[in-house]
Design a protein around this motif. Structure first.
Motif, PDB file in Angstrom:
ATOM      1  N   VAL A  10       0.850  -1.186   0.000  1.00  0.00           N
ATOM      2  CA  VAL A  10       0.000   0.000   0.000  1.00  0.00           C
ATOM      3  C   VAL A  10       0.880   1.229   0.000  1.00  0.00           C
ATOM      4  N   PHE A  11       0.692   2.129  -0.975  1.00  0.00           N
ATOM      5  CA  PHE A  11       1.438   3.380  -1.021  1.00  0.00           C
ATOM      6  C   PHE A  11       0.643   4.475  -0.343  1.00  0.00           C
ATOM      7  N   SER A  12       1.297   5.223   0.527  1.00  0.00           N
ATOM      8  CA  SER A  12       0.622   6.311   1.235  1.00  0.00           C
ATOM      9  C   SER A  12       1.030   7.647   0.654  1.00  0.00           C
ATOM     10  N   ALA A  13       0.321   8.701   1.044  1.00  0.00           N
ATOM     11  CA  ALA A  13       0.621  10.045   0.541  1.00  0.00           C
ATOM     12  C   ALA A  13       1.940  10.573   1.075  1.00  0.00           C
ATOM     13  N   THR A  14       2.487   9.907   2.094  1.00  0.00           N
ATOM     14  CA  THR A  14       3.756  10.356   2.672  1.00  0.00           C
ATOM     15  C   THR A  14       4.939   9.638   2.036  1.00  0.00           C
ATOM     16  N   PHE A  15       4.722   9.083   0.861  1.00  0.00           N
ATOM     17  CA  PHE A  15       5.767   8.388   0.127  1.00  0.00           C
ATOM     18  C   PHE A  15       6.366   7.252   0.950  1.00  0.00           C
ATOM     19  N   ALA A  16       5.484   6.451   1.480  1.00  0.00           N
ATOM     20  CA  ALA A  16       5.933   5.292   2.251  1.00  0.00           C
ATOM     21  C   ALA A  16       5.316   4.043   1.670  1.00  0.00           C
ATOM     22  N   LEU A  17       5.953   2.934   1.922  1.00  0.00           N
ATOM     23  CA  LEU A  17       5.465   1.643   1.470  1.00  0.00           C
ATOM     24  C   LEU A  17       5.081   0.824   2.681  1.00  0.00           C
ATOM     25  N   ILE A  18       3.845   0.367   2.750  1.00  0.00           N
ATOM     26  CA  ILE A  18       3.374  -0.452   3.860  1.00  0.00           C
ATOM     27  C   ILE A  18       3.285  -1.887   3.386  1.00  0.00           C
ATOM     28  N   LEU A  19       3.856  -2.780   4.155  1.00  0.00           N
ATOM     29  CA  LEU A  19       3.812  -4.189   3.799  1.00  0.00           C
ATOM     30  C   LEU A  19       3.068  -4.938   4.888  1.00  0.00           C
ATOM     31  N   ALA A  20       1.898  -5.477   4.569  1.00  0.00           N
ATOM     32  CA  ALA A  20       1.135  -6.276   5.526  1.00  0.00           C
ATOM     33  C   ALA A  20       1.204  -7.716   5.089  1.00  0.00           C
ATOM     34  N   ILE A  21       1.556  -8.597   6.020  1.00  0.00           N
ATOM     35  CA  ILE A  21       1.787  -9.991   5.664  1.00  0.00           C
ATOM     36  C   ILE A  21       0.925 -10.859   6.549  1.00  0.00           C
ATOM     37  N   PRO A  22      -0.333 -11.060   6.231  1.00  0.00           N
ATOM     38  CA  PRO A  22      -1.256 -11.706   7.146  1.00  0.00           C
ATOM     39  C   PRO A  22      -0.994 -13.189   7.380  1.00  0.00           C
ATOM     40  N   THR A  23      -0.213 -13.860   6.542  1.00  0.00           N
ATOM     41  CA  THR A  23      -0.114 -15.310   6.654  1.00  0.00           C
ATOM     42  C   THR A  23       1.226 -15.799   7.169  1.00  0.00           C
ATOM     43  N   VAL A  24       2.150 -14.913   7.483  1.00  0.00           N
ATOM     44  CA  VAL A  24       3.441 -15.349   7.978  1.00  0.00           C
ATOM     45  C   VAL A  24       3.781 -14.593   9.249  1.00  0.00           C
ATOM     46  N   THR A  25       4.674 -15.173  10.059  1.00  0.00           N
ATOM     47  CA  THR A  25       5.037 -14.543  11.318  1.00  0.00           C
ATOM     48  C   THR A  25       6.481 -14.121  11.300  1.00  0.00           C
ATOM     49  N   SER A  26       6.834 -13.337  12.329  1.00  0.00           N
ATOM     50  CA  SER A  26       8.186 -12.846  12.561  1.00  0.00           C
ATOM     51  C   SER A  26       8.636 -11.922  11.448  1.00  0.00           C
ATOM     52  N   SER A  36      10.826  10.074  16.631  1.00  0.00           N
ATOM     53  CA  SER A  36       9.857  10.629  15.693  1.00  0.00           C
ATOM     54  C   SER A  36       9.585   9.661  14.552  1.00  0.00           C
ATOM     55  N   MET A  37      10.643   9.015  14.055  1.00  0.00           N
ATOM     56  CA  MET A  37      10.479   8.023  12.993  1.00  0.00           C
ATOM     57  C   MET A  37       9.563   6.886  13.452  1.00  0.00           C
ATOM     58  N   VAL A  38       9.866   6.371  14.645  1.00  0.00           N
ATOM     59  CA  VAL A  38       9.098   5.249  15.171  1.00  0.00           C
ATOM     60  C   VAL A  38       7.648   5.650  15.412  1.00  0.00           C
ATOM     61  N   ALA A  39       7.449   6.827  16.006  1.00  0.00           N
ATOM     62  CA  ALA A  39       6.087   7.274  16.302  1.00  0.00           C
ATOM     63  C   ALA A  39       5.261   7.435  15.025  1.00  0.00           C
ATOM     64  N   HIS A  40       5.868   8.016  13.982  1.00  0.00           N
ATOM     65  CA  HIS A  40       5.150   8.201  12.722  1.00  0.00           C
ATOM     66  C   HIS A  40       4.812   6.850  12.092  1.00  0.00           C
ATOM     67  N   ALA A  41       5.788   5.951  12.082  1.00  0.00           N
ATOM     68  CA  ALA A  41       5.558   4.631  11.486  1.00  0.00           C
ATOM     69  C   ALA A  41       4.469   3.877  12.238  1.00  0.00           C
ATOM     70  N   LYS A  42       4.504   3.931  13.561  1.00  0.00           N
ATOM     71  CA  LYS A  42       3.502   3.225  14.366  1.00  0.00           C
ATOM     72  C   LYS A  42       2.105   3.783  14.093  1.00  0.00           C
ATOM     73  N   ASN A  43       2.003   5.092  13.915  1.00  0.00           N
ATOM     74  CA  ASN A  43       0.705   5.711  13.631  1.00  0.00           C
ATOM     75  C   ASN A  43       0.147   5.214  12.292  1.00  0.00           C
TER      76      ASN A  43
END
Length: 369
Positions: A5-21, A59-66
């Protein structure tokens, strides 16, 4: 499958629902004493040369977590109708900001990671192995291997700390191994740990037991424990999700009663689930286990082609999951330089390295040929 998923903040989100770690991260060994300030459970790895203030890191961590919290809410809402039981997802946020390029990951069941890059080009170079370099080099399973050029005399040894994975991460199929070793024209030695499921006083605990597999001209050598260091068998095992220290010699010479012997030797130091092999004392105990081959005499190796570090799974269908994090790899007490590491070999695995730290993540569901 990876959900991008690409966000407006030029970031790439990777969600991996079927694997762990840590399926999507590229950080290597957890670097000691670099937890993000005020967020001690976030492990920091820096691939670049920039120094960041604690305020910037937080700040990096807080933004990413949000961002990830919003993505997680969307994922959970869309999966409410799914009645099947599955592993919780792992999420990662990849910032493409040219001034602050970084990867933040929250692996399922694992420690959050913050990986820093100097710029997007540097990040792309580090992330590239995720999609390339897979070969079917293991005929009876899956795994990763990194060869190391030898140095020193005939009594040289290879030493490494090994972070063993959590039980939930391991899919051992026939067997799962994390180990070091060596090879030359006559010898092949795999020296380390094997995953077991019948440890503890009631034989129902999981852990990692000493594994010694050495061959001379294709014939397997027997092995035996050194007296006084022989409690790592039967019901005993090293604790999962703990760190052990491995030391391997290809020609260990010792003189007892004026008789000198030459053996292949493995020494493991770590925390065991019991104080003795029968688990009569079932308290977690720091133990040293030492195993040797028979005396090789004049047939002992005087040099080797290379050392090696591996994480593997033995299976009949090229599937399985395992992970070995090798850190502070050294030969005769001297850190192995980057130039001594060969190109990694990956069979349904991802190998990442920083200096003399190597992470081998084996997962047949994530890393395809």
């Amino acid at each position: 499958m990876k959900k991008l998923v690409f966000s407006a903040t030029f970031a790439l989100i990777l969600a991996i629902p079927t694997v762990t770690s840590a399926q999507t991260t590229t950080q290597t060994e957890n670097i000691p004493d670099q937890s993000v300030s005020s967020m001690p459970n976030v492990v920091l790895s820096n691939y670049g040369e920039k120094d960041y203030s604690n305020e910037t890191l937080n700040s990096m961590v807080a933004h990413a977590k949000n961002v990830l919290e919003k993505e997680r809410a969307i994922t959970l809402q869309s999966s409410n109708s799914d009645q099947q039981t599955s592993s919780p997802p792992s999420y990662a946020y990849y910032s493409l900001d040219p001034n602050n390029s970084y990867l933040y990951e929250e692996p399922s069941g694992g420690t959050p990671q913050l990986v820093l890059f100097d710029n997007t080009q540097n990040a792309e170079q580090q992330l590239a192995p995720l999609a390339s370099g897979q070969t079917d080099f293991i005929s009876d399973g899956v795994g990763g291997r990194n060869y190391i050029a030898p140095s020193g005399s005939s009594s040289s040894y290879l030493m490494s700390s090994l972070q063993l994975p959590v039980d939930s991460y391991v899919v051992p199929k026939t067997a799962a191994y994390n180990y070091i070793g060596f090879t030359n024209s006559q010898y092949e030695a795999d020296l380390g740990t094997v995953f077991v499921t019948a440890a503890g006083p009631s034989s129902n605990e999981k852990g990692w037991r000493l594994a010694f597999n050495a061959k001379h001209n294709g014939s397997k050598l027997t092995s035996s424990y050194e007296s006084g260091y022989n409690e790592m068998w039967d019901k005993n095992a090293f604790l999962s999700n703990s760190s052990v220290t491995l030391v391997a010699w290809y020609n260990y010479a010792q003189t007892v009663n004026s008789i000198t012997t030459h053996t292949i030797r493995l020494k493991i130091t770590g925390k065991a689930t019991c104080a003795d092999h029968a688990c009569n004392n079932p308290n977690d105990t720091s133990l040293i286990a030492i195993a040797d081959s028979p005396d090789l005499g004049s047939n002992a190796a005087t040099s080797i082609t290379h050392w090696k570090v591996l994480s593997t799974v033995v299976s009949t269908d090229n599937t399985g999951r395992n992970k070995g994090i090798f850190s502070n790899i050294n030969i005769n007490g001297t850190a192995v330089p980057s130039s001594s590491f060969s190109a990694p070999e990956q069979d349904h695995a991802l190998i990442t390295r920083t200096n003399n730290n190597v992470t081998i993540d084996v997962d047949s569901n994530t890393y395809k040929l």
